[in-house]
Enzyme design. Structure first.
Site: not given
Length: 221
Positions: A198-200
Site C-alpha cells: 500500500s505504498r507505506l
C-alpha cells in the site's frame, strides 16, 4: 494492460504492483551504513540480481544542470564507494566542475533501494593502474580506443579504432591512458528504502552528527 492513447503514447497510469518482499525495522539496521549496504548487496545477488553492483550516478554542472547514468560499484569501504571511467567523459567533466554527486541502487527482486549523496574525488593513480591492469584485455583495448562521450561518425569508425589498438598491442599490453581512472564518493548521507504494501514504505536515513557518528532517522514514505 497498458493502453496506447490516440496520440500513440503509452499511458501507464493504471500500471502498478504492490511491494510484498519484506519489511525494515530500526533494530535490524547496522550502526554502520557501509555494513548495511554490503548486506543488501549480498542479498540482491542471492536473490538473483545479475547486476547488483549497478548504480545510477547523478552529477551536475557548475550551473546545476543534472545528468545521470549507470556505473558499476567496484569497491566499497569506510572511505566511500568507488567506480571507474574515462575522466574526459561528461561525468568526469561535471565532477571536475562540481564534485557533489548522488548514487542510487535499486534491486526489484527484493524491493529495496539505497541512495547515497556526497562529494567525489579522483582515486590515486596507483589504484587506477592496479584496477586497469586486472581488467579483461578487450576491456582495456576498448578503453584505449574510446574518448568517452565524444562524437564519432559511425560504428565502423569506432571499430576501426579498436582494431588499430588490437593490432598495435597483440599481446594485450595496452597502456592505460592517464585520463582513464576512478573516483571515490565520500558519503555524507545514506538512505535505505524497503518497499511495503500500500505504498507505506520503510525509509531510514543515516547522517553524521558533530562528532562524526552516524545517526539514523526514520522518514515518511
Amino acid at each position: 494492460m497498458t493502453d496506447i492513447t490516440d496520440s500513440g503514447e503509452f499511458d501507464h497510469r493504471s500500471t502498478r504492483r504492490d511491494f510484498m518482499f519484506g519489511e525494515l525495522h530500526r533494530q535490524e539496521l547496522s550502526l554502520d551504513p557501509v555494513a548495511q549496504c554490503e548486506s543488501w548487496l549480498n542479498a540482491a545477488q542471492a536473490a538473483g540480481n545479475f547486476d547488483a553492483t549497478a548504480m545510477c550516478l547523478a552529477t551536475a554542472t557548475r550551473e546545476g544542470r543534472p545528468s545521470a547514468r549507470y556505473v558499476l560499484l567496484k569497491h566499497l569501504d569506510a572511505r566511500g564507494l568507488c567506480f571507474y571511467t574515462d575522466t574526459r567523459s561528461r561525468k568526469g567533466q561535471e565532477l571536475a566542475e562540481n564534485p557533489f554527486a548522488a548514487l542510487t541502487f535499486y534491486w526489484p527482486e527484493i524491493d529495496r533501494q539505497v541512495r547515497v549523496t556526497g562529494s567525489a574525488e579522483p582515486l590515486p593513480d596507483a589504484d587506477n593502474a592496479a584496477y586497469f591492469n586486472q581488467r579483461p584485455i578487450k576491456s582495456r583495448m576498448s578503453a584505449a580506443a574510446s574518448h568517452q562521450s565524444q562524437p564519432i561518425e559511425s560504428r565502423a569508425a569506432l571499430e576501426a579504432r579498436f582494431a588499430d589498438i588490437e593490432a598495435r598491442y597483440p599481446h594485450g599490453d595496452v597502456p592505460r591512458n592517464p585520463a582513464w581512472g576512478g573516483y571515490r564518493l565520500h558519503p555524507d548521507e545514506w538512505e535505505f528504502w524497503q518497499g511495503r504494501r500500500s505504498r507505506l514504505h520503510d525509509r531510514f536515513v543515516y547522517t553524521r552528527d558533530s562528532t562524526g557518528t552516524w545517526q539514523i532517522q526514520r522518514l515518511m514514505p
